[in-house]
Motif scaffolding. Structure first.
Motif, mmCIF file in Angstrom:
data_model
loop_
_atom_site.group_PDB
_atom_site.id
_atom_site.type_symbol
_atom_site.label_atom_id
_atom_site.label_comp_id
_atom_site.label_asym_id
_atom_site.label_seq_id
_atom_site.Cartn_x
_atom_site.Cartn_y
_atom_site.Cartn_z
ATOM 1 N N TRP A 13 51.151 49.355 33.148
ATOM 2 C CA TRP A 13 52.073 49.453 34.278
ATOM 3 C C TRP A 13 52.871 48.157 34.411
ATOM 4 O O TRP A 13 52.365 47.062 34.155
ATOM 5 N N GLU A 14 54.107 48.296 34.849
ATOM 6 C CA GLU A 14 54.987 47.143 35.005
ATOM 7 C C GLU A 14 54.588 46.317 36.238
ATOM 8 O O GLU A 14 54.359 46.868 37.319
ATOM 9 N N HIS A 15 54.500 44.992 36.043
ATOM 10 C CA HIS A 15 54.182 44.056 37.110
ATOM 11 C C HIS A 15 55.066 42.816 36.997
ATOM 12 O O HIS A 15 55.483 42.452 35.894
ATOM 13 N N GLU A 16 55.269 42.169 38.123
ATOM 14 C CA GLU A 16 55.806 40.809 38.144
ATOM 15 C C GLU A 16 54.595 39.872 38.128
ATOM 16 O O GLU A 16 53.805 39.867 39.077
ATOM 17 N N VAL A 17 54.429 39.111 37.065
ATOM 18 C CA VAL A 17 53.251 38.259 36.919
ATOM 19 C C VAL A 17 53.633 36.816 37.207
ATOM 20 O O VAL A 17 54.560 36.266 36.591
ATOM 21 N N GLN A 18 52.931 36.203 38.153
ATOM 22 C CA GLN A 18 53.146 34.806 38.505
ATOM 23 C C GLN A 18 51.854 34.035 38.277
ATOM 24 O O GLN A 18 50.793 34.431 38.779
ATOM 25 N N ALA A 19 51.935 32.939 37.540
ATOM 26 C CA ALA A 19 50.756 32.144 37.230
ATOM 27 C C ALA A 19 50.491 31.140 38.351
ATOM 28 O O ALA A 19 51.403 30.425 38.790
ATOM 29 N N LEU A 20 49.244 31.094 38.812
ATOM 30 C CA LEU A 20 48.803 30.076 39.760
ATOM 31 C C LEU A 20 48.098 28.972 38.973
ATOM 32 O O LEU A 20 47.142 29.250 38.241
ATOM 33 N N THR A 21 48.553 27.755 39.122
ATOM 34 C CA THR A 21 47.970 26.643 38.356
ATOM 35 C C THR A 21 47.566 25.463 39.224
ATOM 36 O O THR A 21 46.823 24.604 38.765
ATOM 37 N N ASP A 22 48.040 25.403 40.455
ATOM 38 C CA ASP A 22 47.761 24.275 41.346
ATOM 39 C C ASP A 22 47.187 24.824 42.635
ATOM 40 O O ASP A 22 47.882 25.499 43.402
ATOM 41 N N ARG A 23 45.929 24.537 42.899
ATOM 42 C CA ARG A 23 45.284 25.138 44.074
ATOM 43 C C ARG A 23 45.898 24.668 45.381
ATOM 44 O O ARG A 23 45.771 25.341 46.409
ATOM 45 N N THR A 24 46.571 23.511 45.367
ATOM 46 C CA THR A 24 47.192 23.019 46.599
ATOM 47 C C THR A 24 48.511 23.720 46.904
ATOM 48 O O THR A 24 49.048 23.572 48.006
ATOM 49 N N GLN A 25 49.014 24.496 45.938
ATOM 50 C CA GLN A 25 50.315 25.149 46.111
ATOM 51 C C GLN A 25 50.197 26.677 46.185
ATOM 52 O O GLN A 25 51.222 27.372 46.150
ATOM 53 N N VAL A 26 48.985 27.194 46.279
ATOM 54 C CA VAL A 26 48.804 28.646 46.249
ATOM 55 C C VAL A 26 49.516 29.315 47.417
ATOM 56 O O VAL A 26 50.206 30.325 47.255
ATOM 57 N N ALA A 27 49.381 28.765 48.618
ATOM 58 C CA ALA A 27 49.999 29.395 49.792
ATOM 59 C C ALA A 27 51.504 29.529 49.607
ATOM 60 O O ALA A 27 52.101 30.544 49.996
ATOM 61 N N ARG A 28 52.142 28.526 49.029
ATOM 62 C CA ARG A 28 53.587 28.583 48.815
ATOM 63 C C ARG A 28 53.959 29.696 47.848
ATOM 64 O O ARG A 28 54.946 30.410 48.033
ATOM 65 N N HIS A 29 53.151 29.881 46.797
ATOM 66 C CA HIS A 29 53.427 30.925 45.808
ATOM 67 C C HIS A 29 53.295 32.319 46.412
ATOM 68 O O HIS A 29 54.042 33.230 46.058
ATOM 69 N N LEU A 30 52.351 32.495 47.329
ATOM 70 C CA LEU A 30 52.086 33.832 47.854
ATOM 71 C C LEU A 30 53.207 34.326 48.752
ATOM 72 O O LEU A 30 53.467 35.529 48.820
ATOM 73 N N ALA A 31 53.870 33.413 49.426
ATOM 74 C CA ALA A 31 54.763 33.811 50.513
ATOM 75 C C ALA A 31 55.934 34.695 50.070
ATOM 76 O O ALA A 31 56.336 35.609 50.792
ATOM 77 N N GLY A 32 56.488 34.461 48.884
ATOM 78 C CA GLY A 32 57.734 35.130 48.542
ATOM 79 C C GLY A 32 57.621 36.278 47.576
ATOM 80 O O GLY A 32 58.629 36.691 46.997
ATOM 81 N N SER A 33 56.429 36.828 47.372
ATOM 82 C CA SER A 33 56.275 37.850 46.328
ATOM 83 C C SER A 33 55.304 38.937 46.760
ATOM 84 O O SER A 33 54.333 39.225 46.071
ATOM 85 N N LEU A 34 55.572 39.516 47.916
ATOM 86 C CA LEU A 34 54.639 40.485 48.482
ATOM 87 C C LEU A 34 55.120 41.919 48.249
ATOM 88 O O LEU A 34 56.333 42.159 48.175
ATOM 89 N N PRO A 35 54.204 42.885 48.166
ATOM 90 C CA PRO A 35 52.753 42.688 48.164
ATOM 91 C C PRO A 35 52.258 42.227 46.793
ATOM 92 O O PRO A 35 52.811 42.614 45.764
ATOM 93 N N GLY A 36 51.254 41.370 46.817
ATOM 94 C CA GLY A 36 50.696 40.844 45.580
ATOM 95 C C GLY A 36 49.203 41.088 45.496
ATOM 96 O O GLY A 36 48.588 41.649 46.415
ATOM 97 N N LEU A 37 48.620 40.632 44.384
ATOM 98 C CA LEU A 37 47.188 40.805 44.135
ATOM 99 C C LEU A 37 46.732 39.748 43.151
ATOM 100 O O LEU A 37 47.386 39.528 42.125
ATOM 101 N N ALA A 38 45.616 39.086 43.444
ATOM 102 C CA ALA A 38 45.032 38.149 42.489
ATOM 103 C C ALA A 38 44.506 38.912 41.273
ATOM 104 O O ALA A 38 43.897 39.979 41.403
ATOM 105 N N HIS A 39 44.739 38.339 40.090
ATOM 106 C CA HIS A 39 44.352 38.992 38.838
ATOM 107 C C HIS A 39 43.788 37.931 37.911
ATOM 108 O O HIS A 39 44.465 36.958 37.598
#
Length: 432
Positions: A13-39
């Motif tokens: 299935w098609e997804h927009e995949v965003q890599a999380l690499t910095d635990r201090t910046q996770v909240a910023r990454h989540l805000a603009g790409s909803l709905p999302g899911l940790a994978h």
């Protein structure tokens, strides 16, 4: 958008995949790409780790160890750390994960979100029983610290919460002392379900790890092999040198079929019956027998496969397992990865944790479309009548009514859902 499939390879299935690499910046990454899911590693068999048409936050870049106190076995790490890497870090220092599933190639976050279990549930419970604390980031930017004694409701909603309460960023785990990587083992053939339950019940007092393979095509015999093990003080043994292999291609048809299943199961039973008895085993082949065959899921061909794992109460366990095996044999379907074991009498740590006291049967089935679906409908009816449940981490098609009946704490869980997180499973079973 990129195609992503789960371990069952039922589709991509098609997804927009965003890599999380910095635990201090996770909240910023989540805000603009909803709905999302940790994978994480995507080793769930069905759709719990998928979010078709939307965002996956890839957590494997959150792979750092933060702190390890080898005097008390407290390990703090990011959620993308693999269980394999914890074992390799901790074992030389005399520690090991108390609970691991049948693969160590999964992330800590995935192990928590699915509250995975192993072969020693009657002794150590599930993975969530050994989480001391975790950090959860919500899509509204809030950060929650929770544990058994700190915001325990949030903790219980996140353990086994299918990734729906937020994104797990870090966790503190309690490891267990071990003398080394070895186990004293014993393999016992059994001829029927009565023998299985007799061995299982008598093993719980003296053996930490108990599990069995059962020949689901054995007809009236229900023959199988019961494996049990205890941590060993053995030393000086050579480490296993088996080289990992990879299934190099996807065959045009499933290699698990009517021509191969019965001969394989017969050969597997008799070979291991001949080798039955006591032994000493390294933890990796004992706990993770398929990890050395990479991409083994390809053997099921281009249509992929389902895993069907249920647990039913012990009081009706024999009759329910017998009924399921009868339906499988009658259907002409079958599995050579058929696992039968008992769960201990322990309360689960999570609101949606799968393990409960009883008997669990797990089987892999090639995807044969409507024929497989009809078999699952009949197995569902047996599980429903037994007041059992199916394992969401393995599921790709559970009916919503069976989910609601099997998880009586669902209504308690729902207020803790993050409205910015969704999955294919949550839309199928919870409506959004």
């Amino acid at each position: 958008m990129v195609g992503v499939s789960s371990w069952g390879r039922l589709a991509s299935w098609e997804h927009e995949v965003q890599a999380l690499t910095d635990r201090t910046q996770v909240a910023r990454h989540l805000a603009g790409s909803l709905p999302g899911l940790a994978h994480g590693m995507g080793r769930s068999y069905g759709d719990v780790c998928l979010n078709p048409g939307h965002t996956l936050w890839k957590t494997t870049g959150l792979d750092r160890f933060i702190a390890f106190d080898d005097t008390n076995g407290h390990l703090v790490c990011e959620a993308g750390v693999l269980l394999r890497d914890i074992q390799h870090l901790a074992l030389p220092r005399g520690w090991m994960l108390p609970v691991t599933p049948g693969t160590q190639l999964i992330t800590v976050g995935g192990a928590i979100a699915n509250d995975v279990h192993g072969k020693n549930h009657h002794v150590f419970g599930s993975f969530g029983d050994h989480v001391r604390r975790l950090t959860l980031v919500r899509t509204d930017g809030s950060v929650l610290e929770c544990g058994p004694d700190e915001q325990p409701e949030w903790f219980a909603a996140t353990i086994g919460g299918l990734g729906l309460s937020g994104v797990i960023v870090t966790a503190e785990l309690q490891l267990r002392r071990v003398a080394g990587p070895w186990l004293d083992t014993e393999t016992l053939p059994y001829a029927n379900l009565d023998e299985f339950f007799a061995i299982a019940d008598s093993s719980e007092a003296d053996w930490e790890h108990t599990v069995s393979w059962i020949d689901c095509l054995g007809g009236s015999s229900q023959r199988g092999l019961f494996m049990r093990g205890n941590p060993s003080a053995a030393t000086g043994l050579p480490e296993p040198k088996g080289r990992s292999k990879t299934m190099p291609f996807v065959p045009p048809v499933s290699l698990v079929n009517g021509l191969t299943l019965r001969p394989f199961n017969t050969a597997y039973f008799h070979l291991n019956k001949w080798k039955a008895g006591h032994g000493v085993a390294h933890y990796e082949p004992f706990f993770y027998p398929l990890d050395n065959l990479h991409e083994w899921n390809r053997i099921y061909g281009p249509k992929g496969f389902f895993q069907y794992q249920s647990v039913v109460p012990r009081a009706v366990g024999r009759d329910a397992v017998q009924a399921m095996l009868t339906e499988i044999a009658r259907s002409g379907e079958g599995s050579f990865l058929a696992v039968l074991k008992t769960f201990g009498d322990r309360q689960a740590p999570g609101m949606l944790s799968f393990p409960e006291p009883g008997v669990t049967l797990a089987l892999d089935f090639p995807n044969r479309g409507e024929k497989t679906a009809r078999l699952f409908d009949r197995l569902d009816a047996i599980v429903r009548d037994a007041r059992g449940r199916l394992y969401p981490a393995k599921d790709a098609r559970m009916p919503r009514d069976l989910f609601e009946a099997g998880y009586p704490r669902l209504a308690e869980f729902l207020p803790f859902r993050d409205p910015g997180i969704s999955s294919a499973l949550s839309r199928r079973l919870m409506g959004h």
